[in-house]
Design a protein around this motif. Structure first.
Motif, mmCIF file in Angstrom:
data_model
loop_
_atom_site.group_PDB
_atom_site.id
_atom_site.type_symbol
_atom_site.label_atom_id
_atom_site.label_comp_id
_atom_site.label_asym_id
_atom_site.label_seq_id
_atom_site.Cartn_x
_atom_site.Cartn_y
_atom_site.Cartn_z
ATOM 1 N N VAL A 42 0.848 -1.203 0.000
ATOM 2 C CA VAL A 42 0.000 0.000 0.000
ATOM 3 C C VAL A 42 0.875 1.242 0.000
ATOM 4 O O VAL A 42 2.064 1.180 0.312
ATOM 5 C CB VAL A 42 -0.952 0.037 1.226
ATOM 6 C CG1 VAL A 42 -1.946 -1.103 1.177
ATOM 7 C CG2 VAL A 42 -0.182 0.022 2.526
ATOM 8 N N ALA A 43 0.273 2.359 -0.328
ATOM 9 C CA ALA A 43 1.006 3.626 -0.353
ATOM 10 C C ALA A 43 1.533 3.966 1.033
ATOM 11 O O ALA A 43 0.938 3.604 2.053
ATOM 12 C CB ALA A 43 0.095 4.745 -0.850
ATOM 13 N N TYR A 67 -3.459 8.213 -2.250
ATOM 14 C CA TYR A 67 -4.814 7.841 -2.637
ATOM 15 C C TYR A 67 -5.690 9.079 -2.854
ATOM 16 O O TYR A 67 -6.538 9.093 -3.742
ATOM 17 C CB TYR A 67 -5.433 6.916 -1.597
ATOM 18 C CG TYR A 67 -4.737 5.585 -1.504
ATOM 19 C CD1 TYR A 67 -4.649 4.743 -2.610
ATOM 20 C CD2 TYR A 67 -4.161 5.169 -0.322
ATOM 21 C CE1 TYR A 67 -4.013 3.523 -2.539
ATOM 22 C CE2 TYR A 67 -3.516 3.942 -0.234
ATOM 23 C CZ TYR A 67 -3.443 3.127 -1.338
ATOM 24 O OH TYR A 67 -2.806 1.925 -1.265
ATOM 25 N N LEU A 68 -5.478 10.099 -2.043
ATOM 26 C CA LEU A 68 -6.235 11.337 -2.238
ATOM 27 C C LEU A 68 -5.931 11.943 -3.602
ATOM 28 O O LEU A 68 -6.826 12.420 -4.296
ATOM 29 C CB LEU A 68 -5.915 12.339 -1.136
ATOM 30 C CG LEU A 68 -6.465 12.027 0.240
ATOM 31 C CD1 LEU A 68 -5.982 13.080 1.240
ATOM 32 C CD2 LEU A 68 -7.976 11.968 0.224
ATOM 33 N N LEU A 69 -4.665 11.925 -4.002
ATOM 34 C CA LEU A 69 -4.295 12.448 -5.312
ATOM 35 C C LEU A 69 -4.935 11.644 -6.435
ATOM 36 O O LEU A 69 -5.399 12.215 -7.424
ATOM 37 C CB LEU A 69 -2.781 12.468 -5.472
ATOM 38 C CG LEU A 69 -2.074 13.583 -4.718
ATOM 39 C CD1 LEU A 69 -0.564 13.381 -4.750
ATOM 40 C CD2 LEU A 69 -2.452 14.939 -5.287
ATOM 41 N N LEU A 70 -4.953 10.333 -6.296
ATOM 42 C CA LEU A 70 -5.620 9.506 -7.309
ATOM 43 C C LEU A 70 -7.088 9.888 -7.443
ATOM 44 O O LEU A 70 -7.624 9.955 -8.545
ATOM 45 C CB LEU A 70 -5.500 8.022 -6.956
ATOM 46 C CG LEU A 70 -4.139 7.382 -7.164
ATOM 47 C CD1 LEU A 70 -4.113 5.991 -6.548
ATOM 48 C CD2 LEU A 70 -3.785 7.326 -8.631
ATOM 49 N N SER A 71 -7.737 10.125 -6.326
ATOM 50 C CA SER A 71 -9.149 10.509 -6.356
ATOM 51 C C SER A 71 -9.351 11.871 -6.994
ATOM 52 O O SER A 71 -10.324 12.089 -7.716
ATOM 53 C CB SER A 71 -9.728 10.526 -4.939
ATOM 54 O OG SER A 71 -9.741 9.235 -4.406
ATOM 55 N N VAL A 124 -10.413 5.081 2.647
ATOM 56 C CA VAL A 124 -10.884 4.048 1.731
ATOM 57 C C VAL A 124 -11.352 4.754 0.466
ATOM 58 O O VAL A 124 -11.862 5.877 0.520
ATOM 59 C CB VAL A 124 -12.008 3.186 2.362
ATOM 60 C CG1 VAL A 124 -13.256 3.980 2.647
ATOM 61 C CG2 VAL A 124 -12.290 1.957 1.521
ATOM 62 N N MET A 125 -11.118 4.107 -0.677
ATOM 63 C CA MET A 125 -11.615 4.695 -1.918
ATOM 64 C C MET A 125 -12.365 3.638 -2.703
ATOM 65 O O MET A 125 -12.097 2.451 -2.590
ATOM 66 C CB MET A 125 -10.498 5.312 -2.739
ATOM 67 C CG MET A 125 -9.450 4.405 -3.250
ATOM 68 S SD MET A 125 -8.176 5.417 -4.053
ATOM 69 C CE MET A 125 -7.442 4.194 -5.084
ATOM 70 N N TRP A 126 -13.352 4.115 -3.448
ATOM 71 C CA TRP A 126 -14.175 3.227 -4.245
ATOM 72 C C TRP A 126 -14.270 3.780 -5.651
ATOM 73 O O TRP A 126 -14.051 4.964 -5.888
ATOM 74 C CB TRP A 126 -15.554 3.025 -3.624
ATOM 75 C CG TRP A 126 -16.370 4.268 -3.459
ATOM 76 C CD1 TRP A 126 -16.327 5.156 -2.420
ATOM 77 C CD2 TRP A 126 -17.348 4.778 -4.359
ATOM 78 N NE1 TRP A 126 -17.210 6.180 -2.617
ATOM 79 C CE2 TRP A 126 -17.852 5.966 -3.806
ATOM 80 C CE3 TRP A 126 -17.836 4.337 -5.579
ATOM 81 C CZ2 TRP A 126 -18.828 6.731 -4.437
ATOM 82 C CZ3 TRP A 126 -18.814 5.094 -6.209
ATOM 83 C CH2 TRP A 126 -19.309 6.270 -5.631
ATOM 84 N N GLY A 127 -14.565 2.874 -6.587
ATOM 85 C CA GLY A 127 -14.661 3.270 -7.983
ATOM 86 C C GLY A 127 -15.858 2.635 -8.654
ATOM 87 O O GLY A 127 -16.519 1.759 -8.103
ATOM 88 N N VAL A 128 -16.111 3.105 -9.887
ATOM 89 C CA VAL A 128 -17.200 2.584 -10.705
ATOM 90 C C VAL A 128 -16.612 2.181 -12.051
ATOM 91 O O VAL A 128 -15.930 2.972 -12.694
ATOM 92 C CB VAL A 128 -18.298 3.652 -10.924
ATOM 93 C CG1 VAL A 128 -19.433 3.093 -11.772
ATOM 94 C CG2 VAL A 128 -18.811 4.195 -9.613
ATOM 95 N N ASP A 129 -16.870 0.939 -12.455
ATOM 96 C CA ASP A 129 -16.432 0.470 -13.768
ATOM 97 C C ASP A 129 -17.390 0.954 -14.848
ATOM 98 O O ASP A 129 -18.497 1.424 -14.559
ATOM 99 C CB ASP A 129 -16.376 -1.061 -13.793
ATOM 100 C CG ASP A 129 -15.101 -1.606 -13.181
ATOM 101 O OD1 ASP A 129 -14.087 -0.878 -13.152
ATOM 102 O OD2 ASP A 129 -15.115 -2.763 -12.733
ATOM 103 N N ASP A 130 -16.972 0.788 -16.101
ATOM 104 C CA ASP A 130 -17.809 1.190 -17.237
ATOM 105 C C ASP A 130 -19.162 0.486 -17.247
ATOM 106 O O ASP A 130 -20.146 1.024 -17.738
ATOM 107 C CB ASP A 130 -17.088 0.911 -18.559
ATOM 108 C CG ASP A 130 -15.886 1.817 -18.764
ATOM 109 O OD1 ASP A 130 -15.832 2.900 -18.128
ATOM 110 O OD2 ASP A 130 -14.997 1.445 -19.547
ATOM 111 N N ASP A 131 -19.203 -0.719 -16.687
ATOM 112 C CA ASP A 131 -20.463 -1.470 -16.666
ATOM 113 C C ASP A 131 -21.366 -1.075 -15.492
ATOM 114 O O ASP A 131 -22.424 -1.651 -15.292
ATOM 115 C CB ASP A 131 -20.208 -2.973 -16.649
ATOM 116 C CG ASP A 131 -19.537 -3.455 -15.364
ATOM 117 O OD1 ASP A 131 -19.259 -2.630 -14.461
ATOM 118 O OD2 ASP A 131 -19.279 -4.670 -15.272
#
Length: 115
Positions: free
Chosen positions: A40-41, A47-51, A72-79
């Motif tokens: 992990v970083a 992680y804040l920069l990625l967001s 914690v960070m979460w993402g959304v895929d194209d689907d």
């Protein structure tokens, strides 16, 4: 605030909150144990920069009662599927059930957003 009522082993309520002007420094300073840095970083700041630089990720501050103890960070895929992309609990807070309570809080919230 995302609050599913989960507690850590010390009885503190674990909640997830947006990163904002009041807590971003505390989130950026979250650091893992030294032996975890290859996974992990070194600091939550990465992680804040990625967001901030990507539309895929959303960062949340992890609180135990009123103290920032992680990120914690979460993402959304194209689907449209949602997923947890990274979690970092501060070294001083590990082993107290904060990570487990974080996943138990975020997972059902993300599942409710899909569809």
């Amino acid at each position: 605030m995302i609050n599913e009522g989960h507690l850590d082993r010390a009885g503190r309520r674990v909640t997830l909150r947006p990163v904002d002007d009041d807590n971003w420094r505390a989130v950026a300073d979250v650091a893992p144990r030294d032996d975890q840095r290859r996974f992990v970083a070194a600091l939550g700041a990465r992680y804040l920069l990625l967001s901030m630089r990507s539309e895929v990720w959303t960062s949340l501050a992890v609180y135990a009662d009123e103290t920032v103890v992680g990120h914690v960070m979460w993402g959304v895929d194209d689907d449209g599927s949602h997923w947890i992309g990274g979690m970092l609990i501060d070294a001083a807070e590990q082993g107290r059930g904060v990570g487990r309570a974080t996943v138990q809080t975020l997972a059902p919230w993300l599942a409710a957003r899909e569809g």
